[in-house]
Design a protein around this motif. Structure first.
Motif, PDB file in Angstrom:
ATOM      1  N   ILE A  67       8.827  34.875  -0.433  1.00 45.10           N
ATOM      2  CA  ILE A  67      10.207  35.293  -0.644  1.00 45.10           C
ATOM      3  C   ILE A  67      10.247  36.800  -0.874  1.00 45.10           C
ATOM      4  O   ILE A  67       9.531  37.315  -1.732  1.00 45.10           O
ATOM      5  CB  ILE A  67      10.820  34.563  -1.860  1.00 45.10           C
ATOM      6  CG1 ILE A  67      10.755  33.044  -1.677  1.00 45.10           C
ATOM      7  CG2 ILE A  67      12.256  35.029  -2.109  1.00 45.10           C
ATOM      8  CD1 ILE A  67      11.523  32.497  -0.494  1.00 45.10           C
ATOM      9  N   ALA A  68      11.074  37.484  -0.099  1.00 47.69           N
ATOM     10  CA  ALA A  68      11.237  38.931  -0.277  1.00 47.69           C
ATOM     11  C   ALA A  68      11.865  39.215  -1.635  1.00 47.69           C
ATOM     12  O   ALA A  68      12.793  38.526  -2.060  1.00 47.69           O
ATOM     13  CB  ALA A  68      12.121  39.490   0.836  1.00 47.69           C
ATOM     14  N   GLN A  69      11.321  40.223  -2.317  1.00 50.44           N
ATOM     15  CA  GLN A  69      11.858  40.639  -3.612  1.00 50.44           C
ATOM     16  C   GLN A  69      12.761  41.852  -3.394  1.00 50.44           C
ATOM     17  O   GLN A  69      12.328  42.861  -2.848  1.00 50.44           O
ATOM     18  CB  GLN A  69      10.721  40.966  -4.581  1.00 50.44           C
ATOM     19  CG  GLN A  69       9.791  39.780  -4.856  1.00 50.44           C
ATOM     20  CD  GLN A  69      10.512  38.595  -5.488  1.00 50.44           C
ATOM     21  OE1 GLN A  69      11.209  38.738  -6.482  1.00 50.44           O
ATOM     22  NE2 GLN A  69      10.348  37.422  -4.891  1.00 50.44           N
ATOM     23  N   LEU A  70      14.000  41.733  -3.823  1.00 50.77           N
ATOM     24  CA  LEU A  70      15.019  42.751  -3.593  1.00 50.77           C
ATOM     25  C   LEU A  70      15.405  43.393  -4.914  1.00 50.77           C
ATOM     26  O   LEU A  70      15.868  42.705  -5.820  1.00 50.77           O
ATOM     27  CB  LEU A  70      16.236  42.072  -2.940  1.00 50.77           C
ATOM     28  CG  LEU A  70      17.484  42.894  -2.704  1.00 50.77           C
ATOM     29  CD1 LEU A  70      17.208  44.009  -1.706  1.00 50.77           C
ATOM     30  CD2 LEU A  70      18.606  41.997  -2.184  1.00 50.77           C
ATOM     31  N   ARG A  71      15.175  44.690  -5.037  1.00 49.79           N
ATOM     32  CA  ARG A  71      15.600  45.410  -6.249  1.00 49.79           C
ATOM     33  C   ARG A  71      17.109  45.618  -6.175  1.00 49.79           C
ATOM     34  O   ARG A  71      17.636  45.921  -5.099  1.00 49.79           O
ATOM     35  CB  ARG A  71      14.929  46.785  -6.345  1.00 49.79           C
ATOM     36  CG  ARG A  71      13.433  46.794  -6.521  1.00 49.79           C
ATOM     37  CD  ARG A  71      12.895  46.156  -7.777  1.00 49.79           C
ATOM     38  NE  ARG A  71      13.604  46.462  -9.004  1.00 49.79           N
ATOM     39  CZ  ARG A  71      13.336  45.873 -10.173  1.00 49.79           C
ATOM     40  NH1 ARG A  71      12.382  44.983 -10.268  1.00 49.79           N
ATOM     41  NH2 ARG A  71      14.025  46.187 -11.244  1.00 49.79           N
ATOM     42  N   PRO A  72      17.828  45.491  -7.303  1.00 47.04           N
ATOM     43  CA  PRO A  72      19.270  45.741  -7.289  1.00 47.04           C
ATOM     44  C   PRO A  72      19.623  47.118  -6.717  1.00 47.04           C
ATOM     45  O   PRO A  72      20.631  47.257  -6.024  1.00 47.04           O
ATOM     46  CB  PRO A  72      19.652  45.635  -8.766  1.00 47.04           C
ATOM     47  CG  PRO A  72      18.652  44.677  -9.332  1.00 47.04           C
ATOM     48  CD  PRO A  72      17.366  44.989  -8.601  1.00 47.04           C
ATOM     49  N   ALA A  73      18.789  48.107  -6.965  1.00 43.96           N
ATOM     50  CA  ALA A  73      19.050  49.460  -6.458  1.00 43.96           C
ATOM     51  C   ALA A  73      19.049  49.502  -4.925  1.00 43.96           C
ATOM     52  O   ALA A  73      19.642  50.391  -4.325  1.00 43.96           O
ATOM     53  CB  ALA A  73      18.019  50.442  -7.015  1.00 43.96           C
ATOM     54  N   ASP A  74      18.372  48.532  -4.292  1.00 44.20           N
ATOM     55  CA  ASP A  74      18.272  48.493  -2.831  1.00 44.20           C
ATOM     56  C   ASP A  74      19.254  47.508  -2.193  1.00 44.20           C
ATOM     57  O   ASP A  74      19.196  47.259  -0.990  1.00 44.20           O
ATOM     58  CB  ASP A  74      16.844  48.090  -2.416  1.00 44.20           C
ATOM     59  CG  ASP A  74      15.808  49.090  -2.919  1.00 44.20           C
ATOM     60  OD1 ASP A  74      16.133  50.290  -2.998  1.00 44.20           O
ATOM     61  OD2 ASP A  74      14.690  48.662  -3.248  1.00 44.20           O
ATOM     62  N   PHE A  75      20.151  46.944  -3.007  1.00 44.92           N
ATOM     63  CA  PHE A  75      21.043  45.888  -2.518  1.00 44.92           C
ATOM     64  C   PHE A  75      21.936  46.362  -1.374  1.00 44.92           C
ATOM     65  O   PHE A  75      22.105  45.655  -0.382  1.00 44.92           O
ATOM     66  CB  PHE A  75      21.889  45.338  -3.676  1.00 44.92           C
ATOM     67  CG  PHE A  75      22.736  44.164  -3.283  1.00 44.92           C
ATOM     68  CD1 PHE A  75      22.165  42.905  -3.119  1.00 44.92           C
ATOM     69  CD2 PHE A  75      24.094  44.307  -3.070  1.00 44.92           C
ATOM     70  CE1 PHE A  75      22.938  41.812  -2.753  1.00 44.92           C
ATOM     71  CE2 PHE A  75      24.881  43.224  -2.704  1.00 44.92           C
ATOM     72  CZ  PHE A  75      24.303  41.970  -2.547  1.00 44.92           C
ATOM     73  N   ASP A  76      22.505  47.569  -1.485  1.00 46.48           N
ATOM     74  CA  ASP A  76      23.390  48.073  -0.419  1.00 46.48           C
ATOM     75  C   ASP A  76      22.646  48.197   0.908  1.00 46.48           C
ATOM     76  O   ASP A  76      23.196  47.880   1.966  1.00 46.48           O
ATOM     77  CB  ASP A  76      24.010  49.422  -0.801  1.00 46.48           C
ATOM     78  CG  ASP A  76      25.028  49.288  -1.931  1.00 46.48           C
ATOM     79  OD1 ASP A  76      25.580  48.181  -2.113  1.00 46.48           O
ATOM     80  OD2 ASP A  76      25.258  50.281  -2.638  1.00 46.48           O
ATOM     81  N   ASP A  77      21.387  48.634   0.852  1.00 52.23           N
ATOM     82  CA  ASP A  77      20.577  48.732   2.075  1.00 52.23           C
ATOM     83  C   ASP A  77      20.347  47.352   2.675  1.00 52.23           C
ATOM     84  O   ASP A  77      20.382  47.182   3.893  1.00 52.23           O
ATOM     85  CB  ASP A  77      19.230  49.400   1.784  1.00 52.23           C
ATOM     86  CG  ASP A  77      19.379  50.863   1.396  1.00 52.23           C
ATOM     87  OD1 ASP A  77      20.412  51.469   1.742  1.00 52.23           O
ATOM     88  OD2 ASP A  77      18.468  51.390   0.744  1.00 52.23           O
ATOM     89  N   TRP A  78      20.109  46.355   1.801  1.00 47.82           N
ATOM     90  CA  TRP A  78      19.904  44.979   2.256  1.00 47.82           C
ATOM     91  C   TRP A  78      21.158  44.464   2.966  1.00 47.82           C
ATOM     92  O   TRP A  78      21.075  43.875   4.040  1.00 47.82           O
ATOM     93  CB  TRP A  78      19.530  44.091   1.065  1.00 47.82           C
ATOM     94  CG  TRP A  78      19.361  42.646   1.397  1.00 47.82           C
ATOM     95  CD1 TRP A  78      18.262  42.037   1.940  1.00 47.82           C
ATOM     96  CD2 TRP A  78      20.319  41.597   1.200  1.00 47.82           C
ATOM     97  NE1 TRP A  78      18.476  40.689   2.088  1.00 47.82           N
ATOM     98  CE2 TRP A  78      19.738  40.392   1.641  1.00 47.82           C
ATOM     99  CE3 TRP A  78      21.615  41.558   0.689  1.00 47.82           C
ATOM    100  CZ2 TRP A  78      20.395  39.167   1.586  1.00 47.82           C
ATOM    101  CZ3 TRP A  78      22.282  40.349   0.638  1.00 47.82           C
ATOM    102  CH2 TRP A  78      21.676  39.173   1.085  1.00 47.82           C
ATOM    103  N   VAL A  79      22.321  44.724   2.368  1.00 47.34           N
ATOM    104  CA  VAL A  79      23.591  44.301   2.980  1.00 47.34           C
ATOM    105  C   VAL A  79      23.755  44.975   4.339  1.00 47.34           C
ATOM    106  O   VAL A  79      24.070  44.322   5.334  1.00 47.34           O
ATOM    107  CB  VAL A  79      24.795  44.625   2.062  1.00 47.34           C
ATOM    108  CG1 VAL A  79      26.116  44.433   2.795  1.00 47.34           C
ATOM    109  CG2 VAL A  79      24.753  43.758   0.802  1.00 47.34           C
ATOM    110  N   ALA A  80      23.495  46.274   4.399  1.00 44.60           N
ATOM    111  CA  ALA A  80      23.689  47.049   5.630  1.00 44.60           C
ATOM    112  C   ALA A  80      22.777  46.568   6.755  1.00 44.60           C
ATOM    113  O   ALA A  80      23.176  46.581   7.926  1.00 44.60           O
ATOM    114  CB  ALA A  80      23.459  48.537   5.359  1.00 44.60           C
TER     115      ALA A  80
END
Length: 115
Positions: free
Chosen positions: A4-17
């Motif tokens: 499972i990929a671990q997503l930092r909250p700080a990187d959330f916008d990049d994940w959405v994009a």
């Protein structure tokens, strides 16, 4: 076993994009009292869905396995278990929000209360 990929909250916008035309889901798996204590504010480009961890198996049909999902809990342990469950049930793009709402409040939105 699924990784499972671990997503930092700080990187959330990049994940959405990176999901382009799709509207990804932030799946909050905490209990109702926790949502009342501290919640993420929904924003354009993604959808917030709240389903307590223990209700996920019974409510799986409410989620689309083809839509990217990032799972969120208090510190990241429950959401990791839900992410593993989703991945094992045919969900193609599942991430875990590392550190949970606690990290979200510290890294991304200081208006979210710590508890």
């Amino acid at each position: 076993m699924h990784s499972i990929a671990q997503l930092r909250p700080a990187d959330f916008d990049d994940w959405v994009a990176q999901h382009g035309g799709e509207i990804p889901v932030l799946l909050d798996v905490r209990e109702p009292w926790e949502l009342q204590t501290a919640s993420v504010q929904p924003a354009a480009g993604w959808r917030l869905v709240g389903i307590p961890m223990n209700d996920i198996p019974a409510r799986l049909a409410e989620l689309d396995p083809d839509v990217p999902v990032a799972c969120l809990c208090h510190h990241g342990a429950r959401s990791q278990r839900v992410a593993m469950f989703l991945a094992g049930n045919g969900f193609s793009a599942v991430s875990n929000v590392a550190g949970g709402i606690d990290a979200w409040a510290r890294e991304r939105d200081s208006a979210v209360p710590l508890y």
